[in-house]
Write an enzyme that holds these catalytic residues in place. Structure first.
Site, PDB file in Angstrom:
ATOM      1  N   GLU A 126      21.637 -18.300  -3.012  1.00  0.00           N
ATOM      2  CA  GLU A 126      22.747 -19.234  -2.831  1.00  0.00           C
ATOM      3  C   GLU A 126      22.224 -20.505  -2.163  1.00  0.00           C
ATOM      4  O   GLU A 126      21.539 -20.434  -1.140  1.00  0.00           O
ATOM      5  CB  GLU A 126      23.843 -18.608  -1.969  1.00  0.00           C
ATOM      6  CG  GLU A 126      24.544 -17.444  -2.648  1.00  0.00           C
ATOM      7  CD  GLU A 126      25.596 -16.795  -1.760  1.00  0.00           C
ATOM      8  OE1 GLU A 126      26.679 -16.478  -2.270  1.00  0.00           O
ATOM      9  OE2 GLU A 126      25.319 -16.591  -0.555  1.00  0.00           O
ATOM     10  N   ASN A 151      28.918 -12.893   0.174  1.00  0.00           N
ATOM     11  CA  ASN A 151      29.363 -12.145   1.346  1.00  0.00           C
ATOM     12  C   ASN A 151      30.864 -12.208   1.568  1.00  0.00           C
ATOM     13  O   ASN A 151      31.426 -11.327   2.209  1.00  0.00           O
ATOM     14  CB  ASN A 151      28.612 -12.618   2.596  1.00  0.00           C
ATOM     15  CG  ASN A 151      27.340 -11.833   2.808  1.00  0.00           C
ATOM     16  OD1 ASN A 151      27.353 -10.612   2.852  1.00  0.00           O
ATOM     17  ND2 ASN A 151      26.221 -12.528   2.891  1.00  0.00           N
ATOM     18  N   HIS A 210      20.324 -18.904   0.925  1.00  0.00           N
ATOM     19  CA  HIS A 210      20.597 -17.500   1.235  1.00  0.00           C
ATOM     20  C   HIS A 210      19.983 -16.596   0.172  1.00  0.00           C
ATOM     21  O   HIS A 210      20.473 -16.522  -0.951  1.00  0.00           O
ATOM     22  CB  HIS A 210      22.111 -17.267   1.330  1.00  0.00           C
ATOM     23  CG  HIS A 210      22.477 -15.865   1.694  1.00  0.00           C
ATOM     24  ND1 HIS A 210      23.609 -15.232   1.239  1.00  0.00           N
ATOM     25  CD2 HIS A 210      21.826 -14.944   2.470  1.00  0.00           C
ATOM     26  CE1 HIS A 210      23.652 -14.013   1.720  1.00  0.00           C
ATOM     27  NE2 HIS A 210      22.578 -13.817   2.460  1.00  0.00           N
ATOM     28  N   SER A 232      23.560 -15.530   6.449  1.00  0.00           N
ATOM     29  CA  SER A 232      24.465 -14.959   5.457  1.00  0.00           C
ATOM     30  C   SER A 232      25.920 -15.262   5.764  1.00  0.00           C
ATOM     31  O   SER A 232      26.793 -14.956   4.946  1.00  0.00           O
ATOM     32  CB  SER A 232      24.266 -13.436   5.385  1.00  0.00           C
ATOM     33  OG  SER A 232      24.386 -12.855   6.669  1.00  0.00           O
TER      34      SER A 232
END
Length: 287
Positions: A154, A192, A142, A119
């Site tokens: 992702e 994130n 991700h 992440s």
């Protein structure tokens, strides 16, 4: 692109969810972990989840039978070497991840796509010491927890990644109901990085742990902001320890820029072992 078989390395919450999702979409999966007993326990949890879904009429008996047939739990050193895709979902530690990928580089078939579910760790750091062909077949994938439900994935490219692989995966995931997003290999990728402010500003508003304020902030963010979960509920679901590690990684990657700095409450929660739903206590208590 066709993905018929996947090796998932790491049988924690994310690895388990990723494995289950692929099995439910007709892909053969081998799930491995450093500790075989953990992989076996995760396999039992996946089977239990399918049984519950069957009891709720989400899937019929034949579908559940097919899902279970797609899942295989094996020892870390006994997995097949001809998978179409490898997804690493282990601890957020660059050195350990690199050791895993270096070993796989030597044994997996040349066309196997390598991916990390990290992440926050730059994909280029994991790919740079691999063989040239492997670097071209390496990217980030991700997923978000729970992987069986959350649609976003992702897809993170490196300077070496083949464009046709990233775009092929994009199309493949879209075909099976995910909402893929192509990302640059930058700290925190998209979600994130943006989410640091979601959590960080909530901590600044909280200042010190107070149950009533935690509930108030979550309630406001859901009722006014339109979020399905408030920041503290979401951290409990993800794992406060995981969230804290990601925060530290993003903060360091941006040369300790103050807006990404971890908050003392995060450290206090981790130090006390109150890390969320998985231990039945975090910002909230769970029975």
């Amino acid at each position: 692109m066709n993905i018929n078989s996947v090796l998932v390395i790491g049988a924690g919450t994310m690895g388990r969810g990723i494995a289950q999702w692929f099995c439910q979409h007709g892909v053969r999966v081998e799930l491995v972990d450093q500790h075989l007993e953990m992989a076996q326990a995760s396999g039992d949890l996946i089977h239990s989840s399918w049984d519950k879904l069957h009891s709720k009429a989400k899937f019929d008996a034949d579908e559940i039978k097919a899902f279970k047939k797609n899942l295989r739990i094996v020892d870390m050193m006994e997995h097949q070497i001809d998978h179409d895709l490898v997804i690493e979902a282990i601890v957020e530690n660059l050195n350990i991840k690199c050791q895993v990928f270096n070993r796989l580089d030597e044994i997996m078939k040349e066309s196997t796509i390598f991916a990390s579910n990290t992440s926050s760790i730059p994909i280029t750091k994991m790919a740079k010491d691999l063989s040239k062909t492997r670097r071209e077949n390496f990217l980030g994938l991700h997923f978000f927890n729970p992987a069986t439900i959350m649609k976003l994935v992702e897809i993170i490219e490196t300077p070496w990644s083949k464009k046709d692989i990233a775009h092929g995966l994009y199309d493949w995931f879209e075909r099976y109901g995910k909402k893929p997003a192509l990302c640059k290999d930058s700290p925190g990728f998209i979600v994130n990085r943006v989410a640091r402010n979601f959590y960080g500003e909530s901590f600044h508003r909280l200042e010190n742990y107070d149950k009533d304020q935690v509930e108030e902030i979550d309630r406001v963010m859901k009722n006014v902001g339109g979020f399905r979960m408030g920041p503290f509920e979401l951290m409990d679901l993800i794992g406060i320890d995981v969230n804290y590690d990601v925060t530290q990684s993003v903060w360091a990657s941006y040369y300790y820029e103050p807006r990404f700095r971890p908050h003392k409450i995060q450290r206090e929660m981790v130090d006390s072992g109150r890390i969320g739903r998985k231990v039945k206590e975090g910002f909230y208590r769970y029975e």
